[in-house]
Design a protein around this motif. Structure first.
Motif, PDB file in Angstrom:
ATOM      1  N   GLY A   1      -7.537  11.944  -7.671  1.00 54.59           N
ATOM      2  CA  GLY A   1      -6.478  12.752  -7.911  1.00 54.59           C
ATOM      3  C   GLY A   1      -5.128  12.112  -8.192  1.00 54.59           C
ATOM      4  N   ASP A   2      -5.198  10.921  -8.849  1.00 56.74           N
ATOM      5  CA  ASP A   2      -4.291   9.727  -9.660  1.00 56.74           C
ATOM      6  C   ASP A   2      -4.757   9.533 -10.692  1.00 56.74           C
ATOM      7  OD1 ASP A   2      -2.152   8.814  -7.645  1.00 56.74           O
ATOM      8  OD2 ASP A   2      -4.221   8.209  -6.425  1.00 56.74           O
ATOM      9  N   GLY A   3      -3.350   9.727 -11.386  1.00 58.93           N
ATOM     10  CA  GLY A   3      -3.737   9.021 -12.873  1.00 58.93           C
ATOM     11  C   GLY A   3      -3.875   7.398 -13.363  1.00 58.93           C
TER      12      GLY A   3
ATOM     13  N   VAL B   1       1.385  -1.604  -0.489  1.00 58.13           N
ATOM     14  CA  VAL B   1       0.152  -0.682   0.126  1.00 58.13           C
ATOM     15  C   VAL B   1       0.500   1.247  -0.270  1.00 58.13           C
ATOM     16  CG1 VAL B   1      -0.294   0.436   2.468  1.00 58.13           C
ATOM     17  CG2 VAL B   1      -2.076   1.577   1.033  1.00 58.13           C
ATOM     18  N   GLY B   2       0.551   2.730  -0.505  1.00 58.99           N
ATOM     19  CA  GLY B   2       0.826   3.728  -0.308  1.00 58.99           C
ATOM     20  C   GLY B   2       1.026   4.246  -1.995  1.00 58.99           C
ATOM     21  N   GLU B   3       1.596   3.516  -2.980  1.00 61.29           N
ATOM     22  CA  GLU B   3       2.331   4.029  -4.271  1.00 61.29           C
ATOM     23  C   GLU B   3       2.374   2.685  -4.885  1.00 61.29           C
ATOM     24  OE1 GLU B   3       6.351   4.450  -3.912  1.00 61.29           O
ATOM     25  OE2 GLU B   3       6.272   3.912  -1.982  1.00 61.29           O
ATOM     26  N   PRO B   4       2.685   2.882  -6.188  1.00 58.72           N
ATOM     27  CA  PRO B   4       3.159   1.751  -7.086  1.00 58.72           C
ATOM     28  C   PRO B   4       3.586   0.844  -6.803  1.00 58.72           C
ATOM     29  CG  PRO B   4       1.688   4.576  -8.075  1.00 58.72           C
ATOM     30  CD  PRO B   4       2.612   4.077  -7.096  1.00 58.72           C
ATOM     31  N   ILE B   5       3.403  -0.208  -6.645  1.00 59.00           N
ATOM     32  CA  ILE B   5       4.479  -1.013  -6.704  1.00 59.00           C
ATOM     33  C   ILE B   5       5.225  -1.884  -8.505  1.00 59.00           C
ATOM     34  CG2 ILE B   5       2.837  -3.513  -6.074  1.00 59.00           C
ATOM     35  CD1 ILE B   5       5.731  -4.260  -4.176  1.00 59.00           C
TER      36      ILE B   5
ATOM     37  N   HIS C   1       4.764   8.779   2.392  1.00 60.45           N
ATOM     38  CA  HIS C   1       4.114   9.749   2.657  1.00 60.45           C
ATOM     39  C   HIS C   1       3.899  10.728   1.948  1.00 60.45           C
ATOM     40  CE1 HIS C   1       7.048   8.159   6.418  1.00 60.45           C
ATOM     41  NE2 HIS C   1       6.194   7.774   6.282  1.00 60.45           N
ATOM     42  N   ARG C   2       2.631  11.330   2.494  1.00 58.36           N
ATOM     43  CA  ARG C   2       1.701  11.964   1.200  1.00 58.36           C
ATOM     44  C   ARG C   2       2.738  13.675   2.013  1.00 58.36           C
ATOM     45  NH1 ARG C   2      -4.386  11.603   0.472  1.00 58.36           N
ATOM     46  NH2 ARG C   2      -5.701  13.309   0.190  1.00 58.36           N
ATOM     47  N   LEU C   3       2.777  13.600   0.912  1.00 55.94           N
ATOM     48  CA  LEU C   3       3.384  15.564   0.705  1.00 55.94           C
ATOM     49  C   LEU C   3       2.657  16.809   0.203  1.00 55.94           C
ATOM     50  CD1 LEU C   3       6.701  14.594   1.914  1.00 55.94           C
ATOM     51  CD2 LEU C   3       5.171  15.618   3.241  1.00 55.94           C
TER      52      LEU C   3
ATOM     53  N   GLY D   1       0.017   6.731 -10.686  1.00 56.38           N
ATOM     54  CA  GLY D   1       0.553   8.542  -9.528  1.00 56.38           C
ATOM     55  C   GLY D   1      -0.086   9.690  -9.590  1.00 56.38           C
ATOM     56  N   ARG D   2       0.337  10.379  -8.475  1.00 55.40           N
ATOM     57  CA  ARG D   2      -0.954  11.759  -8.632  1.00 55.40           C
ATOM     58  C   ARG D   2      -0.935  12.413  -9.229  1.00 55.40           C
ATOM     59  NH1 ARG D   2      -3.814  11.416  -4.004  1.00 55.40           N
ATOM     60  NH2 ARG D   2      -4.138  13.869  -4.258  1.00 55.40           N
ATOM     61  N   LEU D   3      -2.198  13.437 -10.286  1.00 56.69           N
ATOM     62  CA  LEU D   3      -1.963  13.866 -11.241  1.00 56.69           C
ATOM     63  C   LEU D   3      -2.100  15.650 -10.561  1.00 56.69           C
ATOM     64  CD1 LEU D   3      -4.377  12.969 -13.273  1.00 56.69           C
ATOM     65  CD2 LEU D   3      -2.131  13.069 -13.463  1.00 56.69           C
TER      66      LEU D   3
ATOM     67  N   VAL E   1      -1.441  -8.886  -1.916  1.00 56.14           N
ATOM     68  CA  VAL E   1      -2.923  -7.908  -2.478  1.00 56.14           C
ATOM     69  C   VAL E   1      -2.360  -6.380  -2.511  1.00 56.14           C
ATOM     70  CG1 VAL E   1      -4.796  -8.973  -1.233  1.00 56.14           C
ATOM     71  CG2 VAL E   1      -3.523  -8.239   0.172  1.00 56.14           C
ATOM     72  N   ASP E   2      -2.458  -5.877  -3.719  1.00 56.87           N
ATOM     73  CA  ASP E   2      -1.707  -4.534  -3.652  1.00 56.87           C
ATOM     74  C   ASP E   2      -2.736  -3.624  -3.743  1.00 56.87           C
ATOM     75  OD1 ASP E   2      -1.057  -1.851  -5.090  1.00 56.87           O
ATOM     76  OD2 ASP E   2      -0.517  -3.097  -6.864  1.00 56.87           O
ATOM     77  N   THR E   3      -3.110  -2.731  -2.808  1.00 65.22           N
ATOM     78  CA  THR E   3      -3.913  -2.464  -2.331  1.00 65.22           C
ATOM     79  C   THR E   3      -4.214  -0.785  -2.405  1.00 65.22           C
ATOM     80  OG1 THR E   3      -3.960  -1.755   0.376  1.00 65.22           O
ATOM     81  CG2 THR E   3      -4.696  -3.968  -0.580  1.00 65.22           C
ATOM     82  N   TRP E   4      -5.026  -0.294  -3.364  1.00 66.00           N
ATOM     83  CA  TRP E   4      -4.954   1.391  -3.788  1.00 66.00           C
ATOM     84  C   TRP E   4      -6.330   1.770  -2.854  1.00 66.00           C
ATOM     85  CZ3 TRP E   4      -9.262   4.876  -5.213  1.00 66.00           C
ATOM     86  CH2 TRP E   4      -8.349   5.890  -5.416  1.00 66.00           C
ATOM     87  N   TRP E   5      -6.149   2.878  -2.518  1.00 70.28           N
ATOM     88  CA  TRP E   5      -6.992   3.458  -1.761  1.00 70.28           C
ATOM     89  C   TRP E   5      -6.244   5.384  -1.194  1.00 70.28           C
ATOM     90  CZ3 TRP E   5      -7.067   3.385   4.630  1.00 70.28           C
ATOM     91  CH2 TRP E   5      -6.459   2.676   4.860  1.00 70.28           C
ATOM     92  N   GLN E   6      -6.771   5.908   0.308  1.00 69.56           N
ATOM     93  CA  GLN E   6      -6.604   7.130   0.056  1.00 69.56           C
ATOM     94  C   GLN E   6      -7.285   6.841   1.554  1.00 69.56           C
ATOM     95  OE1 GLN E   6      -8.207   9.186  -2.414  1.00 69.56           O
ATOM     96  NE2 GLN E   6      -6.276   9.812  -3.762  1.00 69.56           N
ATOM     97  N   THR E   7      -6.345   8.181   2.017  1.00 65.73           N
ATOM     98  CA  THR E   7      -6.856   8.710   4.007  1.00 65.73           C
ATOM     99  C   THR E   7      -8.653   9.088   3.382  1.00 65.73           C
ATOM    100  OG1 THR E   7      -4.535   9.419   4.383  1.00 65.73           O
ATOM    101  CG2 THR E   7      -7.072  10.288   5.119  1.00 65.73           C
ATOM    102  N   GLU E   8      -8.794   9.457   2.329  1.00 66.13           N
ATOM    103  CA  GLU E   8     -10.189  10.016   1.924  1.00 66.13           C
ATOM    104  C   GLU E   8     -10.891   9.008   1.751  1.00 66.13           C
ATOM    105  OE1 GLU E   8      -7.564  10.924   0.574  1.00 66.13           O
ATOM    106  OE2 GLU E   8      -7.433  13.489   0.797  1.00 66.13           O
TER     107      GLU E   8
ATOM    108  N   ILE F   1       3.203  15.152  -3.679  1.00 67.47           N
ATOM    109  CA  ILE F   1       3.740  13.884  -3.990  1.00 67.47           C
ATOM    110  C   ILE F   1       4.404  12.425  -2.774  1.00 67.47           C
ATOM    111  CG2 ILE F   1       5.452  15.614  -5.584  1.00 67.47           C
ATOM    112  CD1 ILE F   1       6.559  16.055  -3.204  1.00 67.47           C
ATOM    113  N   LYS F   2       4.755  11.270  -2.411  1.00 67.89           N
ATOM    114  CA  LYS F   2       4.944  10.597  -2.003  1.00 67.89           C
ATOM    115  C   LYS F   2       6.395  10.118  -2.218  1.00 67.89           C
ATOM    116  CE  LYS F   2       0.537   9.022  -1.306  1.00 67.89           C
ATOM    117  NZ  LYS F   2       0.415   7.927  -0.501  1.00 67.89           N
ATOM    118  N   VAL F   3       6.392  10.709  -1.089  1.00 65.28           N
ATOM    119  CA  VAL F   3       8.232  10.410  -0.591  1.00 65.28           C
ATOM    120  C   VAL F   3       8.271   8.670   0.115  1.00 65.28           C
ATOM    121  CG1 VAL F   3      10.247  10.613   0.249  1.00 65.28           C
ATOM    122  CG2 VAL F   3       8.510  12.732  -0.916  1.00 65.28           C
TER     123      VAL F   3
END
Ligand code: WT7
Length: 647
Positions: A498-500, A384-388, A524-526, A513-515, A408-415, A519-521
């Motif tokens: 917010g992702d492409g 989780v957290g970014e594309p693997i 971590h979302r910044l 990734g984000r459009l 399981v590659d899980t896509w989701w968000q805080t929201e 950014i994702k470091v």
């Protein structure tokens, strides 16, 4: 090894979960997708039966885009669902295994965790915390963090957990925004053997938050700290004399369970509001179907409780399923690089959930490290957290999962509150690099600017076209921003993630990734603007533009372009260090820029707006494209040269 991986990638692009796994999976009915789609409300209503309600709902869904009310009229309590109802059945089952940084550990049975939670909840009430009061939790990965969250839930006080690694300023900003009068922190904690002075950091932040009335302090590291009279109180004194009979408050389904701050496209973080009923239903079922939680599983989610992953899949989802969870205070390389595998072996972890950045780091350290440990207990892996990237996926599959654990590659968000796109390990054919299919009942699509579906294989905006139970309800104190950010690109019934992304001919979703300016470091979302505001708050900085540069391990690293008030002459490298530290002080170590590039100009349009697209191309050395609308196209060449120089 690398060679094997590459040949595997070519030969075998699809992976089926083992037959045994499929046979025993909690969810293995491939028609579940059609069934959910045929009656979405009925689908969620059925799942709501897995939660204990003091009173059932009147309506499943009241959808007035973009406002959803789920299970309205229902009454429940999240802490009751995570604790009490399991105590009735198996109070002696281990709920929480905590592994400390110093290889010390503690375990709590469900009964012990319930009692500790109820006792602290009673203490909170005694201190004057009332239903609806926001309690800020500024704690590291210690059992008290889980107890504090559940105690807040028990008495109906929304919690706002602020990541312990965030700075004083970041804490102050969040405390202020939430108008929180209560803060829970600790004297200190250890990170890679160093004592972190958490209370000191909290005190500094709270100088700017005069409305805070009480600060509860856990004695975790035994370091001596000043206590502010009237305001500060020790955790042990809060629970002293309290009995463990604090009844869970019956909450409305739509009462706020918590606020979680996350980065957006402006400098100010957003307080994402989650409510009780829908969130519990969503995190319960996704934990059950995606992580296939069984009675004897040992589930380890490595995320910090300061992020949404820690909320949904360390605390609420697994505990509402009555699972045994592992919580680890510390880093993957302390005391040595085998630390994670040591924990897997020590506790016989069966399900392991982590981030791609960690997997890539393990890959870099070499397979001989995990190979020293017995990892045979593992049966399911998550990401989780970014594309693997496929390479990391395969390494994870082979070296950690021994080619027998579905991933399981899980896509989701805080929201979104819960996992939205992921394989169901009892059903889905996996393919490295794709999070595969939307969870049953979730309608995801790839749209263009006009809101039309793009052709198969083409990139576009990832959109969600159905409401779901654990969706964000609003941004704390900023309803307009809620609507503008997520619900105004196409219409108030379609959520802009917010992702492409793109979809392939088999319906797999590939997240690109984000459009936006996020950014994702290291997962971590910044927000770029957030780091820019931190930079310009330094007296030497006139202007700043921040961008993400693609990085093999971290996903992205931060490049900051800075215009100074006056030239730095021969002290540029000193100033560079000072500015990096300044960002750390303002936000936290996760936001430290990798490079600072001093410049006289930034690529701006004639109206003075930074052209992010152009900056991105400069940072990453990719095709610049059309620059005819730039104020001064020469800036591009000059900056490209500078970026080239630093390599
Ligand atoms: C952003 C949300 C919710 C879990 C932790 C992050 C990226 C998340 C994946 C994935 C590709 C992913 C997206 C998303 N992201 N999971 N499996 N594949 N990208 O939560 O901090 O709110 O960040 O993380 O860009 O928008 P978050």
């Amino acid at each position: 090894m690398t060679e094997t991986i590459e040949s595997l990638l070519k030969e075998q692009e699809e992976f089926r979960p083992p037959e045994e796994f499929v046979k025993n999976a909690n969810m293995n009915d491939p028609h579940i997708y059609e069934k959910a789609e045929a009656d979405i409300e009925g689908f969620w209503e059925g799942l709501a039966e897995n939660i204990d309600w003091f009173k059932k709902w009147d309506t499943v869904l009241d959808w007035q885009p973009p406002h959803a009310k789920w299970f309205n009229g229902g009454k429940l309590n999240a802490s009751y669902n995570c604790l009490d109802r399991h105590v009735l059945k198996h109070g002696d089952k281990t709920a929480l295994i905590w592994e400390g940084e110093m290889e010390n550990s503690e375990t709590y049975t469900y009964k012990e965790l319930r009692d500790a939670t109820a006792r602290f909840a009673a203490g909170l009430k005694d201190l004057g915390v009332k239903k609806g009061d926001v309690v800020t939790i500024y704690l590291p990965m210690i059992p008290e963090a889980v107890i504090a969250m559940l105690a807040c839930a028990r008495i109906g006080a929304p919690h706002s957990v602020v990541f312990a690694g965030f700075s004083s300023e970041a804490l102050a900003q969040r405390v202020e925004d939430a108008q929180s009068r209560f803060v829970i922190t600790c004297n200190g904690y250890f990170h890679k053997g160093n004592l972190i002075h958490q209370k000191e950091r909290a005190d500094k932040g709270l100088e700017n938050a005069p409305a805070v009335e009480k600060v509860i302090v856990v004695d975790h590291a035994a370091n001596v700290i000043p206590m502010k009279e009237e305001r500060d109180v020790w955790w042990k004194d809060v629970i002293h004399n309290m009995d463990s009979e604090c009844e869970p408050e019956p909450m409305d389904s739509e009462d706020i369970l918590f606020i979680m701050y996350t980065s957006g496209t402006t400098g100010r973080p957003k307080g994402v509001v989650h409510t009780t009923g829908g969130y519990m239903v969503g995190t319960h079922v996704t934990s059950n179907w995606i992580f296939d939680l069984k009675d004897d599983d040992i589930f380890w989610c490595t995320a910090d409780i300061g992020w949404i992953t820690g909320h949904s899949y360390l605390v609420y989802g697994p505990l509402s399923n009555g699972a045994t969870i592992v919580m680890h205070e510390g880093a993957p390389d302390y005391p040595d690089k085998g630390r994670f595998w040591d924990i897997v072996e020590k506790y016989g972890v069966t399900i392991f959930y982590t981030a791609p950045t960690a997997i890539r780091t393990f890959m870099k350290w070499g397979e001989d490290i995990p190979e020293k440990y017995d990892l045979s207990s593992l049966r399911l892996l998550g990401s989780v957290g970014e594309p693997i990237n496929p390479k990391a996926w395969l390494w994870y599959y082979e070296i950690i999962g021994k080619s027998k654990c579905p991933i399981v590659d899980t896509w989701w968000q805080t929201e979104t509150g819960m996992i939205m796109i992921s394989p169901l390990p009892g059903i889905t054919t996996m393919r490295p690099g794709t999070a595969t299919h939307p969870f049953p009942g979730i309608k995801a699509n790839i749209l263009d600017d006009e809101g039309n579906e793009v052709p198969i294989g083409s990139g576009g905006y990832l959109a969600l076209q159905n409401p779901w139970p654990s969706m964000i309800r609003t941004i704390n104190g900023d309803e307009q921003r809620f609507i503008d950010t997520y619900w105004s690109k196409w219409g108030t019934d379609t959520y802009l993630a917010g992702d492409g992304a793109r979809k392939d001919e088999k319906g797999n979703f590939w997240i690109l990734g984000r459009l936006d300016d996020v950014i994702k470091v290291s997962g971590h979302r910044l927000g770029t603007m957030e780091i820019e505001s931190a930079l310009v708050s330094h007296p030497s900085v006139a202007e700043a533009a921040v961008d993400g540069k693609v990085d093999e391990i971290k996903g992205e690293v931060i490049y900051a372009y800075v215009i100074l008030e006056s030239s730095c002459g021969d002290s540029c490298s000193l100033l560079e260090d000072e500015l990096k530290q300044h960002v750390v002080d303002e936000i936290g170590p996760i936001a430290r820029p990798k490079k600072i590039i001093f410049t006289e100009e930034l690529p701006k349009t004639r109206s003075g707006k930074i052209m992010r697209r152009v900056l991105k191309a400069i940072t990453n050395g990719t095709e610049i494209g059309d620059i005819s609308t730039l104020q001064d196209p020469a800036v591009v060449e000059a900056l490209k040269r500078k970026v080239n120089e630093i390599g």
